[in-house]
Design a protein around this motif. Structure first.
Motif, short mmCIF file in Angstrom:
data_model
loop_
_atom_site.label_atom_id
_atom_site.label_comp_id
_atom_site.label_asym_id
_atom_site.label_seq_id
_atom_site.Cartn_x
_atom_site.Cartn_y
_atom_site.Cartn_z
N ALA A 108 -7.80 23.64 12.70
CA ALA A 108 -7.50 22.25 13.08
C ALA A 108 -6.00 22.02 13.22
CB ALA A 108 -8.09 21.28 12.06
N ASP A 109 -5.21 22.52 12.27
CA ASP A 109 -3.77 22.32 12.35
C ASP A 109 -3.17 23.06 13.55
OD1 ASP A 109 -3.80 20.75 10.10
OD2 ASP A 109 -3.23 22.37 8.74
N ARG A 110 -3.68 24.26 13.80
CA ARG A 110 -3.19 25.04 14.93
C ARG A 110 -3.54 24.34 16.24
NH1 ARG A 110 -2.12 31.00 15.68
NH2 ARG A 110 -2.12 31.06 13.42
N PHE A 111 -4.77 23.85 16.36
CA PHE A 111 -5.18 23.12 17.56
C PHE A 111 -4.30 21.89 17.77
CE2 PHE A 111 -9.85 24.45 18.59
CZ PHE A 111 -9.42 25.76 18.74
N ALA A 112 -4.03 21.17 16.68
CA ALA A 112 -3.16 19.98 16.78
C ALA A 112 -1.76 20.38 17.24
CB ALA A 112 -3.09 19.27 15.43
N TYR A 114 -1.03 22.99 19.20
CA TYR A 114 -1.11 23.29 20.63
C TYR A 114 -1.11 22.01 21.45
CZ TYR A 114 -2.60 27.97 19.06
OH TYR A 114 -2.68 29.20 18.47
N ARG A 115 -1.84 21.03 20.96
CA ARG A 115 -1.90 19.75 21.69
C ARG A 115 -0.51 19.12 21.74
NH1 ARG A 115 -1.97 16.98 25.13
NH2 ARG A 115 -2.96 14.97 25.45
N ILE A 150 -16.00 24.35 18.89
CA ILE A 150 -16.26 23.41 19.99
C ILE A 150 -16.03 21.98 19.52
CG2 ILE A 150 -18.06 22.47 21.48
CD1 ILE A 150 -19.24 25.35 21.57
N GLU A 151 -16.55 21.65 18.35
CA GLU A 151 -16.40 20.29 17.82
C GLU A 151 -14.92 19.97 17.58
OE1 GLU A 151 -17.79 17.71 13.88
OE2 GLU A 151 -18.88 19.54 14.43
N MET A 152 -14.20 20.93 17.02
CA MET A 152 -12.78 20.75 16.75
C MET A 152 -12.00 20.56 18.05
SD MET A 152 -10.37 23.42 14.66
CE MET A 152 -11.82 23.89 13.71
N ALA A 153 -12.33 21.36 19.06
CA ALA A 153 -11.65 21.27 20.34
C ALA A 153 -11.93 19.93 21.02
CB ALA A 153 -12.06 22.42 21.24
N ARG A 154 -13.17 19.49 20.96
CA ARG A 154 -13.52 18.20 21.59
C ARG A 154 -12.76 17.06 20.94
NH1 ARG A 154 -19.66 17.51 23.66
NH2 ARG A 154 -18.62 15.65 24.42
N ALA A 155 -12.49 17.18 19.64
CA ALA A 155 -11.78 16.12 18.93
C ALA A 155 -10.28 16.16 19.17
CB ALA A 155 -12.06 16.24 17.43
N THR A 156 -9.77 17.29 19.71
CA THR A 156 -8.32 17.47 19.81
C THR A 156 -7.80 17.38 21.23
OG1 THR A 156 -8.48 18.97 17.91
CG2 THR A 156 -6.42 19.00 19.15
N PHE A 157 -8.55 17.93 22.19
CA PHE A 157 -8.05 18.07 23.55
C PHE A 157 -8.79 17.14 24.51
CE2 PHE A 157 -7.33 22.05 21.34
CZ PHE A 157 -5.98 22.26 21.56
N PRO A 158 -8.08 16.59 25.50
CA PRO A 158 -8.76 15.72 26.47
C PRO A 158 -9.82 16.45 27.28
CG PRO A 158 -6.37 15.45 26.60
CD PRO A 158 -6.63 16.63 25.71
#
Length: 385
Positions: A108-112, A114-115, A150-158
């Motif tokens: 989650a932190d890494r995805f955030a 990247y965003r 997938i759930e984490m990505a949907r919550a982070t990226f448009p």
């Protein structure tokens, strides 16, 4: 935003993976001793500066960070590369900036991070939604981790896309229908659905040659392909390209640049580029595949390109035909005729239309039919002759 033009893209290849999948022939490398990301980020910056000198000012329509496994990069590395691209070419607000990721490196932190660095579209390498096949494919994640990513990505990226591989050994139409249905329920607005192919130089190639992998025959593969088209279209994700499916307006802008035969630069080990130069020609660049040798070449020469080619307009017409007929929108006849210096042979075109392998779209475009896409190489060969 897709304005229908071919566009100009920047492709960044991060060549490192945590493990090499047995079906994969991409330029990917495992480095158990770790990677000095700061050094590689500096090399990407220097090579992009050289390529900016080659291309001149261009309006960038997309950036794609692929691999390898780009999600092994620190967000700071991604941010540094995108910042340099912005300094060199100017990245307008809102353009598509995609990055590939694997569920095994999802965080989650890494995805955030990247965003925050500018990534606005994630492409997840899911590949299968059952644990037995994931293990067989050599993936490092299981289905629980895939769904969580997938759930984490949907919550982070448009925007989100993910890949699945089908036509796996022993896969029945009923099993694929169930798995695809689950995928569509999980998906946001884009799916990439690839038939498993046995590629030269991979462990699967050796196993297949030894009779230890039984691939579906052509009839079963065609049945699975047709089922894929039928289900995705009915669920609002029709194919806009042979292997890619999207809701209206959610097509991959970067991949459309490839298929519409636009221009792009490729930076990183093994990356390819194609971009216009003076006189109507296109310059093709191919970088060395070994990451350390690429790094040395960039340090010494300012780029890692080891092979180049110049395409005249006739060669460009052939490539445009091969790429464009993969698309549901087909190709622009006037553009093809300008590049080729001629139109299609009328007799050959009429024969392909009678055989329902190609069809006109208004008076200005033609495309391959669903049946034609199954034998696309043969269609292209007929039209190019």
């Amino acid at each position: 935003m897709d304005d229908g033009t071919p566009g100009f893209g920047i492709y960044v290849h991060w060549p490192f993976c945590a493990a090499k999948c047995p079906y994969c022939d991409f330029n990917s490398h495992v480095r158990h001793g770790g990677v000095d990301q700061q050094v590689f980020a500096g090399a990407f910056s220097r090579e992009m500066a050289t390529m900016r000198d080659w291309t001149g000012p261009r309006q960038v329509t997309s950036v794609f960070v692929g691999g390898g496994t780009p999600s092994l990069m620190q967000p700071e590395t991604v941010g540094a590369i995108l910042s340099v691209a912005d300094d060199l070419w100017g990245l307008q607000d809102g353009i598509e900036i995609t990055m590939e990721a694997n569920p095994s490196s999802a965080d989650a932190d890494r995805f955030a991070g990247y965003r925050a660095a500018g990534i606005n579209r994630l492409s997840l390498g899911i590949q299968a939604l059952n644990d037995a096949d994931l293990k067989w494919l050599g993936r490092l994640h299981d289905t629980k981790e895939a769904r969580a990513a997938i759930e984490m990505a949907r919550a982070t990226f448009p925007r989100l896309s993910f890949d699945l591989i089908y036509a796996r050994p022993g896969q029945t139409p009923a099993a694929w229908q169930a798995e695809l249905g689950e995928a569509i329920a999980l998906a946001a607005d884009h799916l990439s659905l690839y038939q498993l192919t046995i590629e030269d130089g991979t462990p699967f190639k050796a196993l297949h040659a030894a009779g230890r992998i039984a691939m579906p025959d052509e009839d079963r593969a065609a049945e699975l392909y047709a089922l894929t088209q039928e289900i995705t279209a009915a669920r609002g994700l029709p194919a806009y390209e042979i292997s890619n499916h999207a809701a209206p307006g959610a097509q991959s802008r970067h991949n459309l640049t490839y298929w519409r035969y636009g221009d792009y630069v490729g930076t990183g080990p093994g990356a390819h580029g194609r971009f216009a130069v003076d006189g109507g020609s296109k310059r093709v660049t191919m970088a060395g595949r070994n990451p350390e040798r690429w790094l040395s070449a960039v340090t010494e020469h300012g780029h890692g390109v080891v092979e180049e080619e110049t395409l005249d307009t006739a060669a460009q017409a052939d490539e445009m035909l091969l790429m464009g007929l993969r698309l549901a929108e087909g190709i622009d006849l006037a553009r093809y005729e300008t590049l080729a210096g001629r139109g299609f042979n009328t007799g050959r075109l009429e024969t392909l239309q009678r055989e329902k392998l190609v069809e006109p779209l208004s008076n200005s475009r033609i495309r391959a039919t669903p049946a034609g896409r199954l034998v696309l190489n043969a269609v292209v060969a007929e039209l190019a002759a």
